[in-house]
Write a protein that holds these residues in place. Sequence first.
Motif, PDB file in Angstrom:
ATOM      1  N   PHE A   4       0.846  -1.200   0.000  1.00 33.90           N
ATOM      2  CA  PHE A   4       0.000   0.000   0.000  1.00 33.90           C
ATOM      3  C   PHE A   4       0.883   1.252   0.000  1.00 33.90           C
ATOM      4  O   PHE A   4       0.928   2.007   0.968  1.00 33.90           O
ATOM      5  N   PRO A   5       1.613   1.484  -1.109  1.00 38.02           N
ATOM      6  CA  PRO A   5       2.596   2.577  -1.129  1.00 38.02           C
ATOM      7  C   PRO A   5       1.951   3.948  -1.312  1.00 38.02           C
ATOM      8  O   PRO A   5       0.846   4.095  -1.833  1.00 38.02           O
ATOM      9  N   LEU A   6       2.695   4.955  -0.880  1.00 38.79           N
ATOM     10  CA  LEU A   6       2.356   6.363  -1.103  1.00 38.79           C
ATOM     11  C   LEU A   6       3.659   7.066  -1.471  1.00 38.79           C
ATOM     12  O   LEU A   6       4.463   7.404  -0.596  1.00 38.79           O
ATOM     13  N   PHE A   7       3.894   7.237  -2.764  1.00 40.92           N
ATOM     14  CA  PHE A   7       5.109   7.887  -3.238  1.00 40.92           C
ATOM     15  C   PHE A   7       4.795   9.341  -3.568  1.00 40.92           C
ATOM     16  O   PHE A   7       3.896   9.636  -4.362  1.00 40.92           O
ATOM     17  N   LEU A   8       5.548  10.257  -2.973  1.00 38.55           N
ATOM     18  CA  LEU A   8       5.395  11.683  -3.238  1.00 38.55           C
ATOM     19  C   LEU A   8       6.565  12.117  -4.116  1.00 38.55           C
ATOM     20  O   LEU A   8       7.719  12.102  -3.680  1.00 38.55           O
ATOM     21  N   GLN A   9       6.242  12.496  -5.354  1.00 39.66           N
ATOM     22  CA  GLN A   9       7.264  12.845  -6.328  1.00 39.66           C
ATOM     23  C   GLN A   9       7.176  14.328  -6.673  1.00 39.66           C
ATOM     24  O   GLN A   9       6.094  14.903  -6.787  1.00 39.66           O
ATOM     25  N   HIS A  10       8.342  14.959  -6.838  1.00 34.64           N
ATOM     26  CA  HIS A  10       8.429  16.384  -7.165  1.00 34.64           C
ATOM     27  C   HIS A  10       9.518  16.550  -8.220  1.00 34.64           C
ATOM     28  O   HIS A  10      10.537  15.876  -8.159  1.00 34.64           O
ATOM     29  N   PRO A  11       9.331  17.431  -9.203  1.00 34.46           N
ATOM     30  CA  PRO A  11      10.352  17.567 -10.256  1.00 34.46           C
ATOM     31  C   PRO A  11      11.685  18.105  -9.761  1.00 34.46           C
ATOM     32  O   PRO A  11      12.718  17.847 -10.392  1.00 34.46           O
ATOM     33  N   PHE A  12      11.694  18.840  -8.624  1.00 34.45           N
ATOM     34  CA  PHE A  12      12.942  19.447  -8.156  1.00 34.45           C
ATOM     35  C   PHE A  12      13.263  19.135  -6.693  1.00 34.45           C
ATOM     36  O   PHE A  12      14.214  19.700  -6.146  1.00 34.45           O
ATOM     37  N   ARG A  13      12.482  18.299  -6.043  1.00 33.13           N
ATOM     38  CA  ARG A  13      12.708  18.032  -4.627  1.00 33.13           C
ATOM     39  C   ARG A  13      12.880  16.533  -4.409  1.00 33.13           C
ATOM     40  O   ARG A  13      12.528  15.721  -5.266  1.00 33.13           O
ATOM     41  N   ARG A  14      13.412  16.196  -3.242  1.00 31.61           N
ATOM     42  CA  ARG A  14      13.615  14.776  -2.950  1.00 31.61           C
ATOM     43  C   ARG A  14      12.268  14.079  -2.845  1.00 31.61           C
ATOM     44  O   ARG A  14      11.254  14.675  -2.479  1.00 31.61           O
ATOM     45  N   HIS A  15      12.276  12.817  -3.180  1.00 34.62           N
ATOM     46  CA  HIS A  15      11.054  12.035  -3.138  1.00 34.62           C
ATOM     47  C   HIS A  15      10.804  11.525  -1.723  1.00 34.62           C
ATOM     48  O   HIS A  15      11.745  11.253  -0.971  1.00 34.62           O
ATOM     49  N   LEU A  16       9.529  11.382  -1.387  1.00 41.90           N
ATOM     50  CA  LEU A  16       9.129  10.842  -0.094  1.00 41.90           C
ATOM     51  C   LEU A  16       8.397   9.538  -0.339  1.00 41.90           C
ATOM     52  O   LEU A  16       7.421   9.500  -1.095  1.00 41.90           O
ATOM     53  N   CYS A  17       8.871   8.472   0.282  1.00 37.72           N
ATOM     54  CA  CYS A  17       8.317   7.138   0.055  1.00 37.72           C
ATOM     55  C   CYS A  17       7.718   6.612   1.353  1.00 37.72           C
ATOM     56  O   CYS A  17       8.441   6.403   2.340  1.00 37.72           O
ATOM     57  N   PHE A  18       6.397   6.412   1.356  1.00 42.36           N
ATOM     58  CA  PHE A  18       5.691   5.909   2.526  1.00 42.36           C
ATOM     59  C   PHE A  18       4.931   4.641   2.162  1.00 42.36           C
ATOM     60  O   PHE A  18       4.703   4.344   0.985  1.00 42.36           O
ATOM     61  N   SER A  19       4.516   3.928   3.186  1.00 40.37           N
ATOM     62  CA  SER A  19       3.680   2.746   3.003  1.00 40.37           C
ATOM     63  C   SER A  19       2.662   2.695   4.127  1.00 40.37           C
ATOM     64  O   SER A  19       3.000   2.904   5.295  1.00 40.37           O
TER      65      SER A  19
END
Length: 577
Positions: A160-175
Motif C-alpha cells: 500500500f505505497p504512497l510515493f510523493l514525487q516532485h520535479p525538483f525536490r527529494r522524493h518521499l516514500c511511505f507505506s
Amino acid sequence: MGGRPSSPLDKKQQQHLRGQVDALLKNFLPQYRLQLAASVLQQISQELIPQELAGCQLLHSKKLPRVREHRGPLTQLWGHPPQWQPIFCVLRGDGHLEWFSHREEYENGDRPLGSMALTGYTVLTSQREYLHLLDALCPDSSGDHTQEEPDPLLEMPVNFPLFLQHPFRRHLCFSAATGEAQRAWRLALQGGIRLRGTVLQRSQAPAARAFLEAIRLYRQHQGHYGHDDTTLGSDAEVLTAVLMRDLLPALRAENQPSLRGTGRARAWAWAEFLDAIHAAVLAGASAGLRAFQPEKDELLVALERTIRPDMDQMLRLQGRVAGKLRAEVRGPLESCLRKKVDAQLPRVTQTLLNTVEAALAAVQTLLAQGMDRLSRHLRGSPSSARLRKEVYSFGEMPWDPELMQTCYHEAERSQRRLGQLVVPFGFLGARSLVFGAQDLAQQLMADAVATFLQLADQCLTTALDCNQAAQQLEKVRGRVLKKFQSDSGLAQRRFVRGWQLCIFLPFVLSQLESSCKMELPGFEGDVLAVGSPALTIESVYEDVIRGVLLQRIDGELKKALGANDVSCALDGCSEAP
C-alpha cells in the motif's frame, strides 16, 4: 537506493546559485512594480463600474480554505542506506507534512524527524509506476539494471505505497498498513497539495494578481508564451520553480555524469541533489522577496494616492489609444483567430463546460443529501448532543476529503482529453485547471453550507417542535438550492471564460509577435504623456487582444449554453482565474 551526489553543494556552487537568484530578482522586480501599478489601476476602475445586477446569492463563507488535519502510523523509506522504518505522520491544516519516530513525540510537542511543504508534489500509489518514473528520471547509458546495488524498493514489495514525487525536490516514500489507510492518506495529501498550490490563484489581493501577471510577462519576454503549472505555490515557490526550470538542462549535463551508483540508485541521488539546489534557490528567493516587502507596501499606498485622482483622464486616454491599436491590429488578429482558433474553440468550450458542470452537479447532490440528513435527524427527536454532532458534520462537509472526492474526481475526468485539445496552443497547465475546478467546487459547497446554517438559525426557535422545525428546514433547503443553482451557473461561465483566456491569449500574442507588436513604439508617446507606471502601451495592446478574443469566447458560450444573457452575466469576469 544508496547512491549519493558526488559531493554536497560547495561554496562555489552556493555562490553561483546566489548570483542566479540575484539576476532573476533584478530582472523580475521591475516587471512586478509595473504590474502592481496596473493592478491598482484595475482595482480602482472596477470600483467605478456598476456591478452586475445578478450577483452571487449565497453568503460567502468566512472559513479560510484548509485541509483537515490527518495523522497516523506509516512506514517510510529513509536513512543512508535507505530502509523501511515505522514513523508517525501528521498532515497539518496548512498543507505541511511532518513525521516523527513515535506518536508520543508528536503528542509531547517534540521536533519532527522531518517536514515538507507539499507544494508541487504528486501522489503515486503504484510501485511499478514509481519505479518507471525513476528509470526515466536519470537514465543509465548502459540500460542494464541487472548490476544495480541492492534496492529496498525492489527487495521488499510494498502493498500500500504512497510515493510523493516532485520535479525538483527529494522524493518521499511511505507505506500504509491497509488499503483503507492508503486511500485516506492519498485523499488527504492531494488536498494538501492543492491547498498549497493555488494560494495565489485564490487570493483577491492586488499584489497577488500583480505577481502572477508579472510572472507571465517575465516568462513571455523570455519566449515562454504558453500557460503551465509553474505558477502553483507561494510567490517564493513560483520564482524558485521558474529558475529551476531554467537551470535544469545545465544541471543535468554538468552533474548527472558524476553521480555515484547505477540505475535507480543514481535517480534517487539525482533527486536529492536537486533538492539541495531547490532549497538554496528557495532561500534566496524568499530573502529577496522579504527585502522587497517594505518597498512594495509603500508603493501600493503611493499608487492608490496618485492613481485615483487621475482615474478619469487615464481611462479616457486608454480608450483612445486602444481604439487606434484596435484598428491597427484588426486584420492580422482576425486572420489568426479565423485560421488557428475558431476551429478548436467550440470543442474546448464544451470540454471545459462539461468538466465544471459535472463537478458542481456533484456538489449540489452532496449538499441536498446533507440537508436531507439534518431534516431526518430533526424529525427523529434526537438528543441535543446528537443534533450538535450532526450540525457540526454538516458544517465540515467542504473540508471532508472523502465526501468531496466525488466532486473532485469529476473535475479530473476530462483532464486527458482537454490536454490533447489544447497542447497545440502551448497550454500545459491542465493540473492548474483541475485544481481551479476543485477549488471552485469546495468554495461553493462552503458558501452553501454557511448560507443554510445562517438561514436555519434565523427560522428555528425553541417554540417549534421537531416536526415543525423539520418543515422549516425543508423551506430553507429549497431556498439554498435555488441560490446554489444561480451561483453555480454564474461560476461555470466565469470559470470557462477565464480558462479559455489562459489557453488562447498567450497563443494569440505569440502569433502576433512579429506582425503587430513591432508597431507599438509608434503609440508609446500617447501613453507616456500620462506619466504613470499603471498604463503602458504593452498593457493597452494586450487589453485590445483580450477584448477581441473575449467576444469570440462569449459568442461560443452563448451557443453552448443556449442563453442570451451570457455577456451580462460575465461583466467584470475578463481576468484569468
